[in-house]
Design a protein around this motif. Structure first.
Motif, PDB file in Angstrom:
ATOM      1  N   ARG A   1       5.917  -9.130  -4.513  1.00  0.00           N
ATOM      2  CA  ARG A   1       5.345  -8.413  -3.452  1.00  0.00           C
ATOM      3  C   ARG A   1       4.801  -7.054  -3.649  1.00  0.00           C
ATOM      4  O   ARG A   1       3.803  -7.043  -2.322  1.00  0.00           O
ATOM      5  N   VAL A   2       4.794  -6.205  -4.406  1.00  0.00           N
ATOM      6  CA  VAL A   2       4.063  -5.028  -4.942  1.00  0.00           C
ATOM      7  C   VAL A   2       2.488  -5.934  -5.301  1.00  0.00           C
ATOM      8  O   VAL A   2       1.316  -5.254  -4.993  1.00  0.00           O
ATOM      9  N   THR A   3       2.333  -6.830  -5.591  1.00  0.00           N
ATOM     10  CA  THR A   3       0.530  -7.755  -6.024  1.00  0.00           C
ATOM     11  C   THR A   3       0.193  -8.428  -4.819  1.00  0.00           C
ATOM     12  O   THR A   3      -1.117  -8.301  -4.656  1.00  0.00           O
ATOM     13  N   GLU A   4       1.450  -8.699  -4.517  1.00  0.00           N
ATOM     14  CA  GLU A   4       0.350  -9.558  -2.664  1.00  0.00           C
ATOM     15  C   GLU A   4      -0.019  -8.465  -1.788  1.00  0.00           C
ATOM     16  O   GLU A   4      -1.579  -8.259  -1.417  1.00  0.00           O
ATOM     17  N   PHE A   5       0.445  -7.111  -2.231  1.00  0.00           N
ATOM     18  CA  PHE A   5       0.527  -5.599  -1.384  1.00  0.00           C
ATOM     19  C   PHE A   5      -1.527  -5.312  -1.546  1.00  0.00           C
ATOM     20  O   PHE A   5      -2.965  -5.087  -1.309  1.00  0.00           O
ATOM     21  N   THR A   6      -1.445  -5.950  -3.302  1.00  0.00           N
ATOM     22  CA  THR A   6      -2.444  -5.513  -4.438  1.00  0.00           C
ATOM     23  C   THR A   6      -3.899  -6.558  -3.755  1.00  0.00           C
ATOM     24  O   THR A   6      -5.136  -5.507  -3.867  1.00  0.00           O
ATOM     25  N   MET A   7      -3.517  -7.417  -3.644  1.00  0.00           N
ATOM     26  CA  MET A   7      -4.892  -8.076  -3.251  1.00  0.00           C
ATOM     27  C   MET A   7      -4.506  -7.749  -1.641  1.00  0.00           C
ATOM     28  O   MET A   7      -6.307  -8.563  -1.436  1.00  0.00           O
ATOM     29  N   ARG A   8      -3.845  -7.609  -0.752  1.00  0.00           N
ATOM     30  CA  ARG A   8      -4.427  -7.350   0.746  1.00  0.00           C
ATOM     31  C   ARG A   8      -4.976  -6.118   0.180  1.00  0.00           C
ATOM     32  O   ARG A   8      -6.218  -5.727   1.466  1.00  0.00           O
ATOM     33  N   ALA A   9      -5.140  -5.319  -0.147  1.00  0.00           N
ATOM     34  CA  ALA A   9      -5.745  -4.441  -0.559  1.00  0.00           C
ATOM     35  C   ALA A   9      -7.394  -4.158  -1.345  1.00  0.00           C
ATOM     36  O   ALA A   9      -8.264  -3.304  -0.654  1.00  0.00           O
ATOM     37  N   ALA A  10      -7.668  -4.930  -2.556  1.00  0.00           N
ATOM     38  CA  ALA A  10      -8.724  -6.176  -3.225  1.00  0.00           C
ATOM     39  C   ALA A  10      -9.854  -6.237  -1.304  1.00  0.00           C
ATOM     40  O   ALA A  10     -10.918  -5.871  -1.530  1.00  0.00           O
TER      41      ALA A  10
ATOM     42  N   GLU B   1       2.305   0.356   5.299  1.00  0.00           N
ATOM     43  CA  GLU B   1       3.393  -0.674   4.496  1.00  0.00           C
ATOM     44  C   GLU B   1       4.161  -0.893   3.609  1.00  0.00           C
ATOM     45  O   GLU B   1       5.486  -0.767   3.080  1.00  0.00           O
ATOM     46  N   LEU B   2       3.519  -0.450   2.439  1.00  0.00           N
ATOM     47  CA  LEU B   2       3.627  -0.066   0.921  1.00  0.00           C
ATOM     48  C   LEU B   2       4.668   1.104   0.950  1.00  0.00           C
ATOM     49  O   LEU B   2       5.490   1.378   0.031  1.00  0.00           O
ATOM     50  N   HIS B   3       4.569   2.081   1.373  1.00  0.00           N
ATOM     51  CA  HIS B   3       5.106   3.434   0.849  1.00  0.00           C
ATOM     52  C   HIS B   3       6.268   2.788   1.509  1.00  0.00           C
ATOM     53  O   HIS B   3       7.344   3.260   0.877  1.00  0.00           O
ATOM     54  N   SER B   4       6.725   2.595   2.750  1.00  0.00           N
ATOM     55  CA  SER B   4       7.433   2.265   3.130  1.00  0.00           C
ATOM     56  C   SER B   4       8.642   0.580   2.659  1.00  0.00           C
ATOM     57  O   SER B   4       9.697   1.404   2.478  1.00  0.00           O
ATOM     58  N   MET B   5       8.045   0.141   2.461  1.00  0.00           N
ATOM     59  CA  MET B   5       8.431  -0.730   1.613  1.00  0.00           C
ATOM     60  C   MET B   5       9.194   0.139  -0.367  1.00  0.00           C
ATOM     61  O   MET B   5      10.258  -0.763  -0.433  1.00  0.00           O
ATOM     62  N   LEU B   6       8.292   0.187  -0.317  1.00  0.00           N
ATOM     63  CA  LEU B   6       8.531   1.018  -1.744  1.00  0.00           C
ATOM     64  C   LEU B   6       9.449   2.544  -1.933  1.00  0.00           C
ATOM     65  O   LEU B   6      11.039   2.413  -2.628  1.00  0.00           O
TER      66      LEU B   6
END
Length: 148
Positions: free
Chosen positions: A73-82, A90-95
């Motif tokens: 999931r975190v890697t998917e966030f990284t790809m979206r950020a890239a 969204e990432l902050h809330s999930m974390l």
């Protein structure tokens, strides 16, 4: 489990760093924090998994699967950020939600088993000093292997 508590506090620090990056609107800082978080979390998970295996925790495989899904999931966030997507909120809330669940539920399940493993070795008079030192060496070895 002071070591695990310290690691969880470090993950909280990364979550706070992400909030700071988000407030600054600094996309590079967001990406850097995510990369550091992934790296540290993988080390934390490896450390936990090694402790669970050493303690004979019977649900180590499902626990590993939870870890793998989190990294995915975190890697998917990284790809979206890239790709330029603003994922910080969204990432902050999930974390934040994940960390609370991870500590309150998932880690609690194995904590007593690991504590009992370490405590049993030091509580019994039959355990030699060498074995206690070996256990201490095991924890030190894990720390060195996962947290360089």
């Amino acid at each position: 489990m002071d070591v695990i508590d310290h690691q969880h506090k470090r993950i909280v620090d990364y979550i706070n760093d992400l909030e700071i990056a988000k407030l600054k609107g600094d996309k590079k800082m967001v990406t850097d924090v995510i990369e550091q978080l992934i790296d540290y979390t993988q080390s934390h998970f490896g450390f936990e998994e090694s402790m669970m295996e050493e303690a004979g925790y019977k649900f180590v495989k499902p626990h590993k699967k939870v870890h793998e899904l989190f990294i995915k999931r975190v890697t998917e966030f990284t790809m979206r950020a890239a790709k330029g997507e603003d994922i910080a909120d969204e990432l902050h809330s999930m974390l934040a939600k994940w960390l609370i669940n991870h500590i309150a539920s998932e880690d609690r399940d194995y904590a007593d088993i690991v504590k009992n493993m370490v405590g049993a070795e030091t509580a019994h008079h039959e355990v030699s000093v060498a074995k206690v030192e070996a256990r201490s060496g095991f924890i030190s070895g894990l720390l060195g292997r996962f947290f360089r």
